[in-house]
Scaffold this motif. Sequence first.
Motif, PDB file in Angstrom:
ATOM      1  N   ASN A  79      -4.530  33.628  45.615  1.00 11.18           N
ATOM      2  CA  ASN A  79      -3.971  32.843  44.507  1.00 11.18           C
ATOM      3  C   ASN A  79      -3.642  31.430  44.984  1.00 11.18           C
ATOM      4  N   ILE A  80      -4.671  30.618  45.109  1.00 10.61           N
ATOM      5  CA  ILE A  80      -4.508  29.309  45.736  1.00 10.61           C
ATOM      6  C   ILE A  80      -3.615  28.397  44.901  1.00 10.61           C
ATOM      7  N   GLN A  81      -3.773  28.422  43.583  1.00  8.27           N
ATOM      8  CA  GLN A  81      -2.962  27.523  42.752  1.00  8.27           C
ATOM      9  C   GLN A  81      -1.471  27.800  42.910  1.00  8.27           C
ATOM     10  N   SER A  82      -1.113  29.072  42.996  1.00 10.11           N
ATOM     11  CA  SER A  82       0.324  29.342  43.088  1.00 10.11           C
ATOM     12  C   SER A  82       0.829  28.992  44.483  1.00 10.11           C
ATOM     13  N   LYS A 128      -1.680  35.253  38.443  1.00 17.18           N
ATOM     14  CA  LYS A 128      -1.274  33.864  38.657  1.00 17.18           C
ATOM     15  C   LYS A 128      -2.517  33.007  38.713  1.00 17.18           C
ATOM     16  N   GLY A 129      -2.351  31.742  38.380  1.00 25.31           N
ATOM     17  CA  GLY A 129      -3.437  30.792  38.576  1.00 25.31           C
ATOM     18  C   GLY A 129      -4.606  31.047  37.657  1.00 25.31           C
ATOM     19  N   ALA A 130      -5.816  30.792  38.165  1.00 33.07           N
ATOM     20  CA  ALA A 130      -7.013  30.866  37.341  1.00 33.07           C
ATOM     21  C   ALA A 130      -7.101  32.238  36.674  1.00 33.07           C
ATOM     22  N   HIS A 131      -7.329  32.221  35.357  1.00 34.93           N
ATOM     23  CA  HIS A 131      -7.356  33.480  34.618  1.00 34.93           C
ATOM     24  C   HIS A 131      -8.680  34.198  34.778  1.00 34.93           C
ATOM     25  N   ILE A 132      -9.720  33.416  35.054  1.00 35.59           N
ATOM     26  CA  ILE A 132     -11.027  34.024  35.264  1.00 35.59           C
ATOM     27  C   ILE A 132     -11.399  33.826  36.730  1.00 35.59           C
ATOM     28  N   ARG A 133     -12.138  34.761  37.276  1.00 31.14           N
ATOM     29  CA  ARG A 133     -12.536  34.653  38.675  1.00 31.14           C
ATOM     30  C   ARG A 133     -14.013  34.967  38.818  1.00 31.14           C
ATOM     31  N   ASP A 134     -14.575  34.368  39.840  1.00 25.08           N
ATOM     32  CA  ASP A 134     -15.962  34.622  40.200  1.00 25.08           C
ATOM     33  C   ASP A 134     -16.111  36.112  40.538  1.00 25.08           C
ATOM     34  N   CYS A 135     -17.262  36.681  40.226  1.00 24.38           N
ATOM     35  CA  CYS A 135     -17.388  38.115  40.476  1.00 24.38           C
ATOM     36  C   CYS A 135     -17.751  38.429  41.924  1.00 24.38           C
TER      37      CYS A 135
END
Lengths: 451, 390
Positions: A434-437, B44-51
């Motif tokens: 979780n890089i952003q956090s 947390k953070g990006a809601h979508i992630r690379d598979c």
Amino acid sequence: MSNNIYLKKGLNIPIEGKAALNTRKVIAPDIIAVKPSDFRGLVPKLLVKEGEKVLAGTPVMADKMAQDILFASPVSGEVVEVVRGEKRKLLEIRIKADSTQEYVDFGVRKPSELNADGVRKALLESGLWPALVQRPYGVIANPQIKPKAIFVSAFSTAPLAADIEFALRDEFADIQAAINALNKLTDGGIHVSFDARTYSGTPFHKLENIIPHTFSGPHPAGNVGVQIHHISPIRKGETVWTVSMVMLAAIGKLFRTGKYDVRRKIAITGPRAVEPAYVSCVPGMAMKEFAWFYSEPEKLRFISGDALSGTSVGKDGFLGFYDNQVTILKEGNDYEMFGWAKPFRTSQFSSSRTYFSWLTPKKVYDMDTNLHGGPRAFVVSDVYGKVLPMNLFPVYLVKACLAGDIEKMEKYGIYEVLPEDFALCEYVCPSKINIQSIIEDGISLMLKEMA
Amino acid sequence: MNGLRKLVDKVKPTFEKGGKLGFLHSTFDAFETFLFVPNTVTTKGAHIRDCVDLKRVMIMVVISLVPAMLFGIWNTGYQHSLAYGLDWGFWPIVGYGLVKVIPLYLVSYIVGLAIEFTSAQLRGHEVNEGYLVSGMLIPLIVPVDVPLWMLAIAVAFAVIFGKECFGGTGMNIWNPALLTRAFLFFSYPSKMSGDTVWVGGLGAGENAWCGGPVADAFSGATPLANPTMAGLADHGYSLLNMFLGTVPGSVGETSVIAILLGAIILLGTGVASWKIMLSSVIGGLAVGYLGYACGATDLPGYYQLVMGGFLFGTVFMATDPVTSAQTECGKWIYGFLVGALAVTVRIWNPGYAEGMMLAILLMNTFAPLIDHCVISCSISRRAKKVKVAK
């Protein structure tokens, strides 16, 4: 333009659900919320009580540390509820809007006739000061200081972002007025960055009193932090301000009409939005208000902002102060059999060549919120730099943040970044970190230590 | 498919905290995530992630090693047949190879994974996929006749002291597979060097497998044991032999073709760094030709690439993302020095015939220093530029 800044690194995420360029509805607000959590590091002071009547532009809370910074109600109506969390932390001020909107009259003013103090006072008393965001750290600008320059990004490259040209095409004069006003607050000028591809076509290239730049390249070329990095990097001790086009329009309206009018066109987007399009509404709008855009809300995630760095607000949540986009995604809480072991896995997108989505560059994907793996330590070293068009060492900065080593964080560039700039690093990370956090925590630590 | 999911869901509570076999949680999780991508969502953070995840990355490395492994199996049988003048056909050769190589794999994976699972369990972590690659590499870089108990000890040493002590995959300083080899090399030198260890059955003296004596012309020495034109010719090693890989050596290192196939997979999928591979080859060639020019060896530089483990090390070991340099500029320096040092040891150090293992381990040690210098330079250069621009 000759001085185009060409960014090679980055990634446009092919997610489906782009908003069609039409306004489907003008939403008359019902219950809206003002949320302190929209502002980084804000300690709020409540200025209204439940049951109190407010007008659009009446201050409802202030910054406890700098009490002349006010936050206004976007609608006229009645404060119906003050929502508090643990330790009485102020979470939301909910206001029920009247059927006819009344505005506080701040008086029409010509920016050209005001001095810096006049502009500052107008913004502070009207509640539009929080539109100005300070770098480093991305907190509300400090009215006591004069920034090195002010930066505006006139385009967004974030996934499914609202088309600024469409959303603000009627507000050219407001934006020009805001630029004239803000020019008084800095000696460094107002740098406006345009998308190189549409520069000559956009009406905004006719804006005056700006220093124009053009950028080309994939996301995050539209992030103002990335643009600052290439135009005039922030060194220790320097401050610059940023402001979005949407907020410029609101500032312009304040000067031209004397009203706190933050109504804006927002894009309802995402793979689970039915016929995605634009609506006109005020910030603080409830997600329930556009129910015709979705079905089965229990299975969905509502994001105020874009899918990479927006905030998940839930089906009962509200649109954020700065945001002009809502993204609706499916919660990916199901198991995928042999996912990683499937040779092709064509229904999923990956920027990695270990899958084959690079063979279908035009395809868009129904992305969900599944993590697609388990959290691990950093292993692969070269994926992060490929999506960060900044002269930084992302993994080293992240590790410095994890270690809480302030000296190293400074050295590796914490002043120049916000979590949103690392959103793509987080997206591509095969270790699911979780890089952003982590960056957010690093910034919080800096704010605490440097205060 | 749903049946399997139901079965997993049914037994899952047993392995969860408080369940009867709760202490095996990490193990269960490892098997479950092997079958199913977990249902965790982003919080947390990006809601979508690379598979893409580490499992996918690691499996690509494993796949890229398959050509070298298959050729190694064949070559093990082929060298044995050659040594004893047996004139075997394809299937006996492969059969012999399998009998020799499969035990190496069993030992490598059973010992290594047992330690990985145990330590994940103790720490309460998920089991990391890193050992799938290490376990695949180890049998390919040891002599085929290495006693299995020695291999077991070496694997245990490498995994415990080389990896878990540092915090597991991603935290280690040295490549665990090479550490295994280094442990064997320094602890049991008689099984790791000389002319008799590289061909299956030769170390045991008379052949117990088929009873025949060693063929007259056969020496069992690797090309690196006699690195001169005359020496190679004496043993009948032509450039073509070495390119195809039909020479004695560690199980997987001999065939340039098989390794290049692996390299194509690694580079095509972007898993390994082409910068490290290219600069290592450049480094090897540079020092190889330097030695050739000043008369230290009569082999032209490109011979160094096809002999011994140079290419295998360059493609599969030096490019390990965890232990190599992490900065893009650092990768050039790191790769060049790996190649250059390996060939330097070969040409100028009479004590060691092969220098690849030591070169990579040494550069693993120095990789953080290289990165440190690269980053410091970059930061001060940028600071100056900003000052000038002002």
